[in-house]
Design an enzyme around this catalytic site. Structure first.
Site, PDB file in Angstrom:
ATOM      1  N   SER A 131      51.168  41.722  31.611  1.00  0.00           N
ATOM      2  CA  SER A 131      50.499  40.878  30.533  1.00  0.00           C
ATOM      3  C   SER A 131      49.084  40.362  30.560  1.00  0.00           C
ATOM      4  O   SER A 131      48.545  39.802  29.780  1.00  0.00           O
ATOM      5  CB  SER A 131      51.384  39.540  30.265  1.00  0.00           C
ATOM      6  OG  SER A 131      51.221  38.733  31.640  1.00  0.00           O
ATOM      7  N   SER A 160      52.449  41.807  36.188  1.00  0.00           N
ATOM      8  CA  SER A 160      51.566  41.756  35.021  1.00  0.00           C
ATOM      9  C   SER A 160      50.032  41.567  35.475  1.00  0.00           C
ATOM     10  O   SER A 160      49.099  41.741  34.693  1.00  0.00           O
ATOM     11  CB  SER A 160      51.820  40.208  34.221  1.00  0.00           C
ATOM     12  OG  SER A 160      53.121  40.230  33.862  1.00  0.00           O
ATOM     13  N   LYS A 187      42.462  34.182  32.647  1.00  0.00           N
ATOM     14  CA  LYS A 187      43.683  34.426  31.666  1.00  0.00           C
ATOM     15  C   LYS A 187      43.925  33.201  31.001  1.00  0.00           C
ATOM     16  O   LYS A 187      43.868  32.016  31.300  1.00  0.00           O
ATOM     17  CB  LYS A 187      44.922  34.978  32.565  1.00  0.00           C
ATOM     18  CG  LYS A 187      46.114  35.447  31.681  1.00  0.00           C
ATOM     19  CD  LYS A 187      47.006  36.048  32.718  1.00  0.00           C
ATOM     20  CE  LYS A 187      48.218  36.628  31.800  1.00  0.00           C
ATOM     21  NZ  LYS A 187      49.383  37.304  32.671  1.00  0.00           N
TER      22      LYS A 187
END
Length: 559
Positions: A210, A234, A135
């Site tokens: 996210s 997330s 990420k």
């Protein structure tokens, strides 16, 4: 070294757009005298490769184990394997936008080194040669780390996060950085400066957030596994929407050194994989204590997961007790999500488990407490991006206007909204009314969940109130997006681990994945993974869960 990204920093714009954002001196300061050149992945680099060059391991239930065996049996090479996944990214990323940065040369060089080591009898472990994505808010010293924000455009950290360093030490191939909501603030992966990520199962829908880029990458077979971060759900929400397995570990089980802070007392590094067994392998590597900067509290061994034999073959969960949180099912749950959840409960009972409905009176109090606390911490953490200490800055600004102008220009609307709310709750005269009361609610929520887990092996809830929303819907109603986190935030308030596995999917012309959440005891990840693995195997058969969406279905939509 050829650094490749879906954002063209050399031109200062997104491909296909005409907007020209301010050039970031932050990138130039950290990457040399001039900004490093980025471009889209050129198709000619992969002209000699085909998707059939290696066995399609992403459809196997135990992907990492099978790939590792093929590598050691010389059925495939790490170079061919990595090249196949890179080509898959090149074919599908134009539609999904799950990756924001790649480094093909470095990834292939790492793969060649693994091949050389294996040929000489050097084996770093089961992750050696496995392509993994990271990420964009987890630091990587050889790839940009922007947290999905223009404020950090072009920034290349001088060090690897602890989790990245552990993966490299284990021989994993870091193929690139995945898209995300800006600074992790969002539940749809639409607030990224690098445009929205799409759901591989239905490109008209969001992947969740996210960590939506990481979930979409695993689901679409762009990588074998991926790292995400979980502040209020997330990792778990995108795992549910994209049909993958998501683990949010106990707070402190995995190092967050090198994870860009959103809300420091909530942030956790998590994993996204195609099956529970892969999740256990990743957790084993990431949770081991190493080094002076490691403040993790436990050491684990994946052997503990594999050595836990079922009590009975026909009723493997006999002796286990699970509690359904009644408040999680009261109002606001979409019918297809509720039906999927209840079918999963029936499956647990058929597997021998005892399942009760319990009351957690403070469960729904967690959402407002979470947003007060998380946004308060965010307003403090993001104060550093002022154009002076860190982050992009505007040129020719006076000192009195530099900070406000820079933050106004380079931060997105959702980030600015959350900073304002967090600053308000910490301001004089309001801190006691909001922040201190929220802390008391946090303690109450944590105590209640922990007390229930003294009786039950795990607590059960849906992951989200709806299936994956359509693109652009949530952005029009931020409050509705915030309430969608009601099922996940209590886990972060309590610091407990939670696992999301695939439940019965919904069908809306196409298959829409729906996840099933198990909340475990603190530092009880091994038991949680065992239960999840047993459930997963039975669910695939009971619910006729299909393999992930094919590359061909995605590439048809590429312009």
């Amino acid at each position: 070294m050829s650094l490749i990204s879906c954002f063209d920093y050399s031109k200062g714009r997104m491909p296909g757009t005409t907007e020209l954002p301010q050039r970031a001196r932050w990138g130039a300061r950290n990457a040399g005298s001039t900004l490093r050149k980025f471009s889209l992945v050129p198709a000619r680099r992969f002209s000699a490769l085909t998707l059939g060059a290696v066995k399609d391991t992403a459809n196997d239930v135990h992907g990492i184990q099978n790939i590792a065996k093929q590598l050691r049996d010389r059925e495939i090479s790490a170079v061919d394997l990595t090249a196949s996944y890179l080509r898959r990214i090149q074919q599908t990323n134009g539609t999904l936008n799950s990756f924001v940065a790649l480094d093909t040369d470095l990834a292939l060089a790492q793969a060649k080194m693994i091949d050389d080591e294996l040929s000489r009898g050097i084996d770093r472990g089961i992750l050696a040669g496995i392509p993994i994505a990271v990420k964009d808010n987890i630091c990587t010293k050889d790839l940009p780390t922007t947290a999905g924000s223009n404020a950090l455009a072009g920034y290349i950290p001088p060090y690897d996060a602890t989790v990245v360093r552990r993966l490299r030490h284990a021989g994993a191939i870091i193929v690139g950085k995945t898209n995300m909501d800006e600074f992790g603030m969002g539940s749809t992966s639409e607030s990224s400066y690098f445009n929205a990520t799409r759901n591989p199962w239905d490109q008209a829908c969001v992947p969740g957030g996210s960590s939506g880029g990481s979930a979409a990458a695993v689901a679409s077979k762009q990588c074998v596994a991926a790292l995400g971060s979980d502040t209020g759900g997330s990792v778990r929400q995108p795992a549910s929407h994209c049909g993958v397995v998501g683990l949010k570990p106990t707070y402190g089980a995995i190092s967050r050194n090198g994870l860009m802070a959103y809300a420091s007392s909530f942030d956790c590094v998590g994993t996204l994989t195609s099956c529970v067994e892969d999740c256990a392998i990743m957790f084993n590597t990431l949770s081991r204590h190493r080094g002076h900067d490691d403040l993790t509290r436990i050491n684990t061994n994946v052997a503990d997961f594999f050595n836990l034999e079922p009590i009975s073959n026909d009723r493997p969960l006999c002796g286990y007790r699970f509690g359904i949180v009644r408040q999680a099912l009261e109002g606001g749950i979409a019918e297809e999500v509720l039906n999927s959840f209840l079918d999963s409960i029936d499956l647990l009972r058929d597997l021998g488990a005892e399942v009760d409905t319990i009351s957690c009176d403070t469960f729904m109090d967690g959402l407002p407490a979470y947003y007060i606390l998380a946004l308060s911490e965010a307003s403090s953490n993001l104060a550093r991006y002022d154009g002076i200490r860190e982050g992009s800055s505007l040129q020719s600004q006076s000192r009195t206007t530099l900070c406000s102008s820079t933050r106004s220009k380079h931060l997105g609307s959702e980030v600015k909204r959350r900073i304002l709310m967090g600053t308000y709750t910490l301001s004089a005269g309001y801190a006691d009314a909001y922040y201190e009361r929220a802390n008391k609610v946090r303690e109450t929520v944590a105590n209640e969940l922990q007390s229930k887990l003294r009786t039950y092996n795990a607590l059960l809830t849906p992951v989200a109130t709806t299936v994956a929303p359509k693109l652009n819907v949530s952005l029009k109603n931020p409050l509705e997006m915030y309430t969608g986190d009601a099922m996940t935030v209590n886990v972060n308030l309590s610091g407990l681990p939670a696992l999301v596995v695939r439940g019965k999917p919904a069908v809306r012309g196409t298959t829409v994945p729906i996840g099933f959440q198990l909340i475990g005891r603190a530092f009880g990840e091994i038991e949680l993974l065992k239960v999840g693995s047993i459930f997963e195997k039975a669910a695939y058969e009971r619910f006729n869960i299909q393999p992930f969406t094919s590359v061909e279905n995605i590439t048809k939509l590429i312009p």
